[in-house]
Design an enzyme around this catalytic site. Sequence first.
Site, PDB file in Angstrom:
ATOM      1  N   GLU A  79       1.040  -0.745  -0.136  1.00 52.16           N
ATOM      2  CA  GLU A  79      -0.413  -0.194  -0.145  1.00 52.16           C
ATOM      3  C   GLU A  79       0.949   1.219  -0.056  1.00 52.16           C
ATOM      4  OE1 GLU A  79      -2.449   0.186   3.931  1.00 52.16           O
ATOM      5  OE2 GLU A  79      -3.854   2.083   2.246  1.00 52.16           O
ATOM      6  N   ARG A  88       5.851 -12.940   9.506  1.00 52.19           N
ATOM      7  CA  ARG A  88       6.674 -11.459   9.779  1.00 52.19           C
ATOM      8  C   ARG A  88       7.641 -11.287  10.068  1.00 52.19           C
ATOM      9  NH1 ARG A  88       2.461  -8.045   9.251  1.00 52.19           N
ATOM     10  NH2 ARG A  88       3.758  -5.785   9.685  1.00 52.19           N
ATOM     11  N   LYS A 109       4.232   1.185   9.525  1.00 46.76           N
ATOM     12  CA  LYS A 109       4.641   2.487   8.950  1.00 46.76           C
ATOM     13  C   LYS A 109       4.426   3.514   9.375  1.00 46.76           C
ATOM     14  CE  LYS A 109       3.407   0.240   4.269  1.00 46.76           C
ATOM     15  NZ  LYS A 109       2.343   0.316   3.420  1.00 46.76           N
TER      16      LYS A 109
HETATM   17  P1  ATP Z   1       2.373  -2.088   8.452  1.00 49.58           P
HETATM   18  O1  ATP Z   1       1.842  -2.570   9.182  1.00 49.58           O
HETATM   19  O2  ATP Z   1       4.205  -1.938   8.132  1.00 49.58           O
HETATM   20  O3  ATP Z   1       2.003  -0.502   7.403  1.00 49.58           O
HETATM   21  P2  ATP Z   1       1.662  -2.917   5.525  1.00 49.58           P
HETATM   22  O4  ATP Z   1       1.269  -4.626   5.899  1.00 49.58           O
HETATM   23  O5  ATP Z   1       0.800  -2.852   5.463  1.00 49.58           O
HETATM   24  O6  ATP Z   1       2.983  -3.015   6.950  1.00 49.58           O
HETATM   25  P3  ATP Z   1       1.754  -3.234   3.247  1.00 49.58           P
HETATM   26  O7  ATP Z   1       2.564  -2.251   2.750  1.00 49.58           O
HETATM   27  O8  ATP Z   1       0.345  -3.801   2.921  1.00 49.58           O
HETATM   28  O9  ATP Z   1       2.542  -3.624   4.728  1.00 49.58           O
HETATM   29  O10 ATP Z   1       2.589  -5.103   2.930  1.00 49.58           O
HETATM   30  C1  ATP Z   1       2.639  -5.463   1.476  1.00 49.58           C
HETATM   31  C2  ATP Z   1       3.321  -6.392   1.887  1.00 49.58           C
HETATM   32  O11 ATP Z   1       4.437  -6.600   2.703  1.00 49.58           O
HETATM   33  C3  ATP Z   1       2.422  -7.288   2.787  1.00 49.58           C
HETATM   34  O12 ATP Z   1       2.203  -8.519   1.555  1.00 49.58           O
HETATM   35  C4  ATP Z   1       3.082  -7.346   3.669  1.00 49.58           C
HETATM   36  O13 ATP Z   1       1.804  -8.838   4.883  1.00 49.58           O
HETATM   37  C5  ATP Z   1       4.248  -8.134   3.359  1.00 49.58           C
HETATM   38  N1  ATP Z   1       4.864  -6.855   4.966  1.00 49.58           N
HETATM   39  C6  ATP Z   1       4.717  -6.061   5.413  1.00 49.58           C
HETATM   40  N2  ATP Z   1       4.914  -6.447   6.968  1.00 49.58           N
HETATM   41  C7  ATP Z   1       6.298  -7.462   6.972  1.00 49.58           C
HETATM   42  C8  ATP Z   1       7.154  -7.900   7.655  1.00 49.58           C
HETATM   43  N3  ATP Z   1       7.475  -7.312   8.641  1.00 49.58           N
HETATM   44  N4  ATP Z   1       7.772  -9.204   7.622  1.00 49.58           N
HETATM   45  C9  ATP Z   1       7.336  -9.993   6.182  1.00 49.58           C
HETATM   46  N5  ATP Z   1       6.202  -8.973   5.394  1.00 49.58           N
HETATM   47  C10 ATP Z   1       5.488  -7.956   5.741  1.00 49.58           C
HETATM   48 MG    MG Z   2      -1.763  -3.204   4.539  1.00 43.56          MG
END
Ligand code: ATP
Ligand code: MG
Length: 584
Positions: free
Chosen positions: A45, A288, A298
């Site tokens: 995102e 994760r 983020k």
């Molecule tokens: P955050 O919680 O930090 O805002 P998010 O999951 O909302 O991160 P996205 O942009 O939705 O961020 O994530 C894109 C991809 O990265 C998704 O498939 C998510 O599962 C993966 N991802 C995010 N954080 C991690 C992590 N700590 N380890 C592995 N994969 C991750």
């Molecule tokens: Mg997300």
Amino acid sequence: MTSAPPEPTSAADATPEKRDFIRQIVRDDLASGKHAAVRTRFPPEPNGYLHIGHAKAICLDFGIAAEFGGRCNLRFDDTNPAREDPEFVAAIQDDVRWLGFDWAELRHASDYFEVYYLAAEKLIRNGQAFVCDLSAEEVRAYRGSLTEPGRNSPFRDRGVDENLDLFRRMRAGEFPDGARTLRAKIDMASGNINLRDPALYRIKHVEHQNTGDAWPIYPMYDFAHALGDAIEGITHSLCTLEFEDHRPLYDWCVAQVDLAGDPELLRPLRARGLPDEAGAPRQIEFSRLNINYTVMSKRKLTQLVADGLVDGWDDPRMYTLQGLRRRGYTPAALRLLVDRVGVSKQNSVIDFSVLEGCLREDLDAHAPRRMAVIDPLKLVLTNLAEGHEERLAFANHPKDEGFGSREVPFSRELWIEREDFAEVPPKGWKRLVPGGEVRLRGAGIARVDEVVKDADGRVVELRGRLDPESRPGMEGANRKVKGTIHWLSAAHAVAAEIRLYDRLFSVEKPDDESDGRGYRDHLNPDSRRSVRGWVEPAAAQAAPEQSFQFERLGYFVADRRDHRADAPVFNRSVTLRDTWAARA
Ligand code: ATP
Ligand code: MG
């Protein structure tokens, strides 16, 4: 202590074939003929910069596609217009490329808004979706809880025609934000709350970074994500464990809309020249990446920037990919980390030292050696003539001749590290003392005869002699002395700003708020120290982002923003050894 050792599935040791449960599924699906080719996607995102956790997802999504001869798309999940920004879209592309990957196709979830809309109308016509007038608060009250079933919305039995009419008017912008939602009609008594008539569309009169003000309604994540995967013909949709409970809804959306069996729904894409290749994707969840001493969301990283606690997104102490890059982390080190922690469904917290170890391992093999002095003390070799000057050949790497060699200037006045001299040495001291000897790396053996102090008693200069018989090539060159120190010719050294970075947080779980304190209260006050030091000419000439081992000091990188040959700036990427293990 929550740290987990690397998992046995690790493929860090250059094993060509990585064996984890996801790769096994892919292998089986290819072998059985379920899929002719693997297709994955990385779906960030664009509401912030990518962090080190995303590196895991990127390495899996792109890495697995590459290993099996498949394709991986970069898809911006831009269904939440209020928080998204083109700045993030650009940075994310930059980060993915920097990590060493490239996408088959660049897509936006918003490319599919027309298809989502047609899919929603299809569900309405099939009696599987309805327009609900409950407020957000009422929806919550009707939803029930983990122990109690929910109650049907009073609008659940609206007729198809009324639903279609209302949904079209939602799309036409007739209703204010939050007035109505489109909900799937699934099961208010389901044990999985995600299946209790989840919202598929909400009203939001917000400008979108890609579609402008074309849409006053936006699809919800689960609906958009499942259909986006189906549209792109994704075979294996990899995501983190928190989506496990969403998988039944994901599967419901894919099956009920059935894009593969209803190509008419893809008409808007064809009109726009996008290939249509719909399939039935399978969602697979993995744990994760969590690392202690970091925050990795983020939202929190954004807050650190907004509060001025760091100097922007690419502050070298940040756990964004941009920050790590500026700190001197290499793509290879991050890929090694992902391999080393492995892939599983077990949540664990990786010790920060594992991350640092990966960087050391990569830089030990790939960074040329240089000399630098961080806290200089003058050493004058009085038995060399004034103006004495020579060039000594130094290998650039102790274990790899392929790095070649360079000339290091040597002269009568040297900079040495202040901490390599002790007037009153502690027990076991091997370096310089008054009247004692030490090897000047690659130049010979020096002794200190005189310690010059200022009025406050601070040592300002050492005066001594170089043993001519100990020079390189002479008979005494191999004479044993206890210590070896690094040095720079004072006349030739280039003044440099050296930024000594350390971990941003001083506790293992900075975001544990159970004691009423937050991550802001756990900042390491020593996370950055900037000093004036000296580097040898061959280091000053570095290109921005070039990494070196400064002998005996650690690994440093020429700052990608600020470094110039005539005003060098180096960031300490990592020390030579783990100094935190002893502190704990
Ligand atoms: P955050 O919680 O930090 O805002 P998010 O999951 O909302 O991160 P996205 O942009 O939705 O961020 O994530 C894109 C991809 O990265 C998704 O498939 C998510 O599962 C993966 N991802 C995010 N954080 C991690 C992590 N700590 N380890 C592995 N994969 C991750
Ligand atoms: Mg997300």
